[in-house]
Scaffold this motif. Sequence first.
Motif, PDB file in Angstrom:
ATOM      1  N   PRO A   1       6.553  10.528   1.980  1.00  0.00           N
ATOM      2  CA  PRO A   1       6.564   9.242   1.273  1.00  0.00           C
ATOM      3  C   PRO A   1       7.516   8.220   1.897  1.00  0.00           C
ATOM      4  O   PRO A   1       7.414   7.028   1.602  1.00  0.00           O
ATOM      5  CB  PRO A   1       7.019   9.623  -0.143  1.00  0.00           C
ATOM      6  CG  PRO A   1       7.711  10.929   0.000  1.00  0.00           C
ATOM      7  CD  PRO A   1       7.093  11.630   1.174  1.00  0.00           C
ATOM      8  N   HIS A   2       8.434   8.692   2.746  1.00  0.00           N
ATOM      9  CA  HIS A   2       9.372   7.771   3.405  1.00  0.00           C
ATOM     10  C   HIS A   2       8.990   7.513   4.860  1.00  0.00           C
ATOM     11  O   HIS A   2       9.806   7.020   5.642  1.00  0.00           O
ATOM     12  CB  HIS A   2      10.805   8.309   3.341  1.00  0.00           C
ATOM     13  CG  HIS A   2      11.372   8.271   1.950  1.00  0.00           C
ATOM     14  ND1 HIS A   2      12.643   8.664   1.661  1.00  0.00           N
ATOM     15  CD2 HIS A   2      10.820   7.889   0.774  1.00  0.00           C
ATOM     16  CE1 HIS A   2      12.857   8.530   0.348  1.00  0.00           C
ATOM     17  NE2 HIS A   2      11.771   8.065  -0.207  1.00  0.00           N
TER      18      HIS A   2
ATOM     19  N   LYS B   1      11.682   8.873  11.363  1.00  0.00           N
ATOM     20  CA  LYS B   1      10.791   8.612  10.220  1.00  0.00           C
ATOM     21  C   LYS B   1       9.493   7.925  10.652  1.00  0.00           C
ATOM     22  O   LYS B   1       8.484   7.997   9.962  1.00  0.00           O
ATOM     23  CB  LYS B   1      11.513   7.760   9.176  1.00  0.00           C
ATOM     24  CG  LYS B   1      12.460   8.571   8.311  1.00  0.00           C
ATOM     25  CD  LYS B   1      11.672   9.513   7.411  1.00  0.00           C
ATOM     26  CE  LYS B   1      12.574  10.468   6.659  1.00  0.00           C
ATOM     27  NZ  LYS B   1      11.826  11.572   6.037  1.00  0.00           N
ATOM     28  N   ALA B   2       9.528   7.263  11.801  1.00  0.00           N
ATOM     29  CA  ALA B   2       8.292   6.651  12.307  1.00  0.00           C
ATOM     30  C   ALA B   2       7.311   7.724  12.771  1.00  0.00           C
ATOM     31  O   ALA B   2       6.103   7.497  12.822  1.00  0.00           O
ATOM     32  CB  ALA B   2       8.618   5.696  13.455  1.00  0.00           C
ATOM     33  N   LEU B   3       7.854   8.897  13.121  1.00  0.00           N
ATOM     34  CA  LEU B   3       6.988   9.989  13.583  1.00  0.00           C
ATOM     35  C   LEU B   3       6.778  11.046  12.490  1.00  0.00           C
ATOM     36  O   LEU B   3       6.228  12.114  12.763  1.00  0.00           O
ATOM     37  CB  LEU B   3       7.598  10.642  14.832  1.00  0.00           C
ATOM     38  CG  LEU B   3       7.520   9.789  16.105  1.00  0.00           C
ATOM     39  CD1 LEU B   3       8.331  10.412  17.228  1.00  0.00           C
ATOM     40  CD2 LEU B   3       6.070   9.598  16.545  1.00  0.00           C
ATOM     41  N   ALA B   4       7.207  10.744  11.263  1.00  0.00           N
ATOM     42  CA  ALA B   4       7.039  11.702  10.160  1.00  0.00           C
ATOM     43  C   ALA B   4       5.552  11.870   9.832  1.00  0.00           C
ATOM     44  O   ALA B   4       4.740  10.976  10.123  1.00  0.00           O
ATOM     45  CB  ALA B   4       7.797  11.198   8.925  1.00  0.00           C
TER      46      ALA B   4
ATOM     47  N   THR C   1       0.829  -1.222   0.000  1.00  0.00           N
ATOM     48  CA  THR C   1       0.000   0.000   0.000  1.00  0.00           C
ATOM     49  C   THR C   1       0.855   1.261   0.000  1.00  0.00           C
ATOM     50  O   THR C   1       0.573   2.206  -0.731  1.00  0.00           O
ATOM     51  CB  THR C   1      -0.891   0.038   1.274  1.00  0.00           C
ATOM     52  OG1 THR C   1      -1.466  -1.251   1.446  1.00  0.00           O
ATOM     53  CG2 THR C   1      -1.978   1.088   1.160  1.00  0.00           C
ATOM     54  N   HIS C   2       1.889   1.291   0.840  1.00  0.00           N
ATOM     55  CA  HIS C   2       2.633   2.541   1.050  1.00  0.00           C
ATOM     56  C   HIS C   2       4.035   2.524   0.436  1.00  0.00           C
ATOM     57  O   HIS C   2       4.759   3.513   0.543  1.00  0.00           O
ATOM     58  CB  HIS C   2       2.751   2.826   2.547  1.00  0.00           C
ATOM     59  CG  HIS C   2       1.431   3.057   3.210  1.00  0.00           C
ATOM     60  ND1 HIS C   2       0.719   4.225   3.059  1.00  0.00           N
ATOM     61  CD2 HIS C   2       0.678   2.250   3.993  1.00  0.00           C
ATOM     62  CE1 HIS C   2      -0.410   4.139   3.744  1.00  0.00           C
ATOM     63  NE2 HIS C   2      -0.467   2.950   4.316  1.00  0.00           N
ATOM     64  N   GLY C   3       4.428   1.435  -0.151  1.00  0.00           N
ATOM     65  CA  GLY C   3       5.731   1.390  -0.814  1.00  0.00           C
ATOM     66  C   GLY C   3       6.814   0.772   0.055  1.00  0.00           C
ATOM     67  O   GLY C   3       6.665   0.599   1.267  1.00  0.00           O
TER      68      GLY C   3
END
Length: 708
Positions: free
Chosen positions: A410-411, A402-405, A112-114
């Motif tokens: 997109p990353h 990045k977990a809290l982005a 779904t999200h890449g």
Amino acid sequence: GSQIVDRKVDSVCPFCGVGCLITYNVKDEKIVSVEGRDGPANHSRLCVKGRFGFDYAHHPQRLTVPLIRKAGVPKAYGDTPRPGDWHETFREATWDEALALAAGKLRSLRDTHGKKSLAGFGSAKGSNEEAYLFQKLVRTGFGSNNVDHCTRLCHASSVAALLEGVGSGAVSNQVNDVEHAEVILIIGSNPTANHPVAATWMKNAAKRGAKIVLADPRITDLGKHAWRTLQFKADTDVAMLNALIHAVIDEGLVDEEFIRNRASNYEALRDNVKGYSPEAMAPICGIPAGTLREVARAFATAKGAMILWGMGISQHVHGTDNARCLIALVTVTGQIGKPGSGLHPLRGQNNVQGASDAGLIPMMFPNYQRVDNASAHAWFEDFWHTKLDEKPGYTVVEIMHKALAPDSDPHKIRGMYIMGENPAMSDPDLNHARHALASLEHLVVQDIFMTETAWLADVVLPASAWPEKTGTVSNTDRMVQLGKRALDPPGQAKADLWIIQEIAHRMGLQWNYEGVESGVAAVYDEMRLAMHAAIKGITWERLQRESSVTYPCLAEDDPGQPTVFIENFPTATGRVKLVPADIIPADERPDAEYPFVLITGRQLEHWHTGSMTRRATVLDALEPMATASMCQADLGKLGLEAGDVVTIASRRGEVAIHLRRDDGTPQGAVFVPFAYYEAAANLMTNAALDPFGKIPEFKYCAVCIQRG
Ligand code: SF4
């Protein structure tokens, strides 16, 4: 030794990077004692962890059944996790159900999200085979290079400097080589606590007449055996090391021939250290100029002078610069490429060297082949029969960010698979790291206990402890060593190698590793091919016979190379590349509100986040509770005494903790070990990163201290 046991099984100590060979004595399917074996790193010696740190494997809190988070139970990351108390949060599941959920959700997030939406942390406590297979799963199954492990928190900066400077991240000389050294510089390291058997070789060398120089803001046990102790002010390492290099040049002690034949960029280094005379640096680093010159002279004129270092040097925003200075010091003095000399970054965990070699890092395939190097990339695409991402992945701390982005990124990382690591205790700024882990849409944790990280998982997979599997680990000395299975895992717990393969199959990978113990020998053979020449001569069969073989090892009859760089350096030019370093101050300095410096670290009895050693009866009895150490001068100034409970707080978090007096701790600083979940030191630490090695600044942040 004299006990009657059912069997004796040869293995390797599961704790530090010294890599002592051991024998497990097993009776009635339990380990009853551990003996030291005559291995090349330990010659039958063991420390208290190796000898007594085994009954965690039989602890009643071992995970024995797959677990799934109950519907609607929130991930309460602000709570102090309670070991063993998980029944309200998780329900038991079958392996089929747990694996289907674990892999199915990772797969659907990827689709779904890449590919960039997933990441994996492997472990420096697992075997080489587990590390190799785990990074292969992330690269070929998740589809990105978002794979890392705690090397990022350990020697990432040292390795960045070593790869740049000498072309290889591993040690140049083995610990035992201190036997041939006249001067041994130990900096930013407390070997008596963290590499205890290695410390005994250093003490033996001192007894023989070698001069130990212990350089550290915090003077520890080895100071008693030192010829000189350099208690430099915390955070002034570059100033002090540049002053030593300056003194070598100033006093005409440079090894001109070595510089001419084997180094590059010397002029830039020489010009840069002109401003760093010992006289100018003395007030900055707190060491008298005469002492700096005396140490520089002894180092330069010794027949052999060796440097060993640890996290005290590496865990700073200038960690890479510190290692650049150490490389420069051995180069200008010609103290590398011969016995009794060289560079030895003491590896912390039993397999942090091997896990890195096996490719458990985001920027490199196995054996440090860069993922963005076209030919390495093509080779691995061919070897693994699949398309690979050519961009380096995110590192440990970056993955937490990045977990809290925001959702629009997109990353953004949405799903993670964590095997045998405990970032909810070991990452800097734990409130942030735990928030990040709790925010993941899907977290799969594979471990032997309900760790603080597993506490935040959606699916928990019960894994095997080290004595329950066969595998290889690589120690700080570049020795690949074999441990054999002594026990079966408890209950329904499974071998990690089996679990990784089950996840891989459910993510659509067609793997087929045949043979006993989930095909461990077949995985080793594949890894050996992927590592090219490095361990070519270390076959699985040879390891069964010899237990331990040093690499580089080019052929089956090659005994291995204990000392490297004798002829040349594995850099593009064959020479050392000298890189000048200037002072970069710590990211957060003490001020009126937070006047003390927090230094974190370890103790002899406890290992890292404490999940194993705090469940080992003898070790827990020796150090049962969290303590913070301060010198008497500071205790007196604050009107405090040893035994008092204080609150230590930084801008990010706080702990309540008992005080202990330790006059080796410098004035203005407090030392807190990070092994205790009930007073987790990393709640307070700073996540600021070294720009090169991406290592966080665990060794320096500002705190205040209050009674009660
Ligand atoms: Fe284990 Fe390290 Fe102690 Fe050896 S020195 S017994 S490897 S913890």
